[in-house]
Design a protein around this motif. Structure first.
Motif, PDB file in Angstrom:
ATOM      1  N   GLU A 226      13.989  73.380  31.433  1.00  0.00           N
ATOM      2  CA  GLU A 226      15.456  75.407  31.981  1.00  0.00           C
ATOM      3  C   GLU A 226      15.730  75.110  31.026  1.00  0.00           C
ATOM      4  O   GLU A 226      17.111  73.774  31.166  1.00  0.00           O
ATOM      5  N   PRO A 227      16.198  76.028  30.220  1.00  0.00           N
ATOM      6  CA  PRO A 227      17.647  76.144  29.924  1.00  0.00           C
ATOM      7  C   PRO A 227      18.757  76.164  30.341  1.00  0.00           C
ATOM      8  O   PRO A 227      18.457  77.123  31.782  1.00  0.00           O
ATOM      9  N   HIS A 228      19.528  75.181  30.781  1.00  0.00           N
ATOM     10  CA  HIS A 228      20.877  75.549  31.800  1.00  0.00           C
ATOM     11  C   HIS A 228      22.296  75.546  31.046  1.00  0.00           C
ATOM     12  O   HIS A 228      22.755  74.407  29.906  1.00  0.00           O
ATOM     13  N   ARG A 229      23.250  76.207  31.086  1.00  0.00           N
ATOM     14  CA  ARG A 229      24.715  75.917  30.478  1.00  0.00           C
ATOM     15  C   ARG A 229      25.658  76.521  31.896  1.00  0.00           C
ATOM     16  O   ARG A 229      25.697  77.083  32.422  1.00  0.00           O
TER      17      ARG A 229
ATOM     18  N   ILE B 254      38.571  72.699  30.244  1.00  0.00           N
ATOM     19  CA  ILE B 254      37.069  73.515  30.575  1.00  0.00           C
ATOM     20  C   ILE B 254      36.044  72.911  30.048  1.00  0.00           C
ATOM     21  O   ILE B 254      36.704  73.019  28.938  1.00  0.00           O
ATOM     22  N   VAL B 255      34.955  72.192  29.890  1.00  0.00           N
ATOM     23  CA  VAL B 255      34.246  71.630  29.715  1.00  0.00           C
ATOM     24  C   VAL B 255      32.720  72.189  29.086  1.00  0.00           C
ATOM     25  O   VAL B 255      32.748  72.471  30.583  1.00  0.00           O
ATOM     26  N   ASN B 256      33.049  72.669  28.166  1.00  0.00           N
ATOM     27  CA  ASN B 256      31.374  73.564  28.466  1.00  0.00           C
ATOM     28  C   ASN B 256      30.505  72.082  27.679  1.00  0.00           C
ATOM     29  O   ASN B 256      30.240  71.658  26.774  1.00  0.00           O
ATOM     30  N   VAL B 257      28.805  72.700  28.479  1.00  0.00           N
ATOM     31  CA  VAL B 257      27.189  72.334  28.405  1.00  0.00           C
ATOM     32  C   VAL B 257      26.476  72.518  28.268  1.00  0.00           C
ATOM     33  O   VAL B 257      26.052  74.053  29.350  1.00  0.00           O
ATOM     34  N   ASP B 258      25.032  72.657  27.261  1.00  0.00           N
ATOM     35  CA  ASP B 258      24.190  72.805  27.381  1.00  0.00           C
ATOM     36  C   ASP B 258      22.999  71.374  27.624  1.00  0.00           C
ATOM     37  O   ASP B 258      22.715  71.051  27.418  1.00  0.00           O
ATOM     38  N   LEU B 259      22.739  72.191  28.873  1.00  0.00           N
ATOM     39  CA  LEU B 259      21.672  71.144  29.574  1.00  0.00           C
ATOM     40  C   LEU B 259      19.685  71.333  29.377  1.00  0.00           C
ATOM     41  O   LEU B 259      19.803  73.056  29.241  1.00  0.00           O
ATOM     42  N   GLU B 260      19.377  70.991  29.144  1.00  0.00           N
ATOM     43  CA  GLU B 260      18.090  70.873  29.330  1.00  0.00           C
ATOM     44  C   GLU B 260      17.331  70.053  31.001  1.00  0.00           C
ATOM     45  O   GLU B 260      17.750  68.974  30.978  1.00  0.00           O
ATOM     46  N   VAL B 261      16.876  70.485  31.753  1.00  0.00           N
ATOM     47  CA  VAL B 261      16.219  70.638  33.483  1.00  0.00           C
ATOM     48  C   VAL B 261      15.193  70.715  33.715  1.00  0.00           C
ATOM     49  O   VAL B 261      14.305  71.172  32.986  1.00  0.00           O
ATOM     50  N   TRP B 262      14.628  69.354  34.164  1.00  0.00           N
ATOM     51  CA  TRP B 262      12.824  69.224  34.555  1.00  0.00           C
ATOM     52  C   TRP B 262      13.097  69.079  35.850  1.00  0.00           C
ATOM     53  O   TRP B 262      14.211  68.013  36.675  1.00  0.00           O
ATOM     54  N   ALA B 263      12.859  70.201  36.216  1.00  0.00           N
ATOM     55  CA  ALA B 263      13.344  70.092  38.439  1.00  0.00           C
ATOM     56  C   ALA B 263      12.174  69.874  38.580  1.00  0.00           C
ATOM     57  O   ALA B 263      10.273  69.993  38.275  1.00  0.00           O
TER      58      ALA B 263
END
Length: 124
Positions: A46-49, A115-124
């Protein structure tokens, strides 16, 4: 595999936070008619921002985690999925990595923090 450092915030800022459904489709154009769509694999991340408010010390920890521990974001790590716990329970960790599809994390000053901005790919 490494864990998100405990000194970093667990809950992101709600402003600008987003989770997208995984795109697990393979689309093939046909010579005529509609494109063929089929499943790529049985799972997809899942793409998370998110944005996190961090102190200068936390920003230094985050940068060291990203650059040194995760080799500039190339390694997978265990991330505390804030959606899976409440204030009274321990974090639930899921497998994640910094998204290779977007820019590396960024930060900007904001009052007395960053403020730190991150884009993650998450396997749930």
């Amino acid at each position: 595999m490494e864990y998100w450092p405990t000194s970093l915030p667990v809950r992101p800022l709600q402003d600008g936070a987003s989770v997208s459904l995984p795109d697990n489709r393979r689309v093939t154009k046909m010579d005529a008619g509609p494109a063929k769509i089929r499943l790529k694999a049985t799972t997809a991340p899942e793409p998370h921002r998110y944005s996190y408010a961090m102190t200068a010390a936390q920003l230094a920890t985050f940068k060291a985690f990203y650059e040194t521990i995760l080799h500039y974001g190339t390694d997978t790590f265990y991330w505390p999925d804030w959606r899976l716990f409440n204030d009274d329970s321990a974090p639930v960790y899921v497998e994640a990595r910094f998204s290779p599809e977007t820019s590396p994390p960024s930060y900007r000053p904001d009052d007395h923090e960053f403020i730190v901005n991150v884009d993650l790919e998450v396997w749930a």
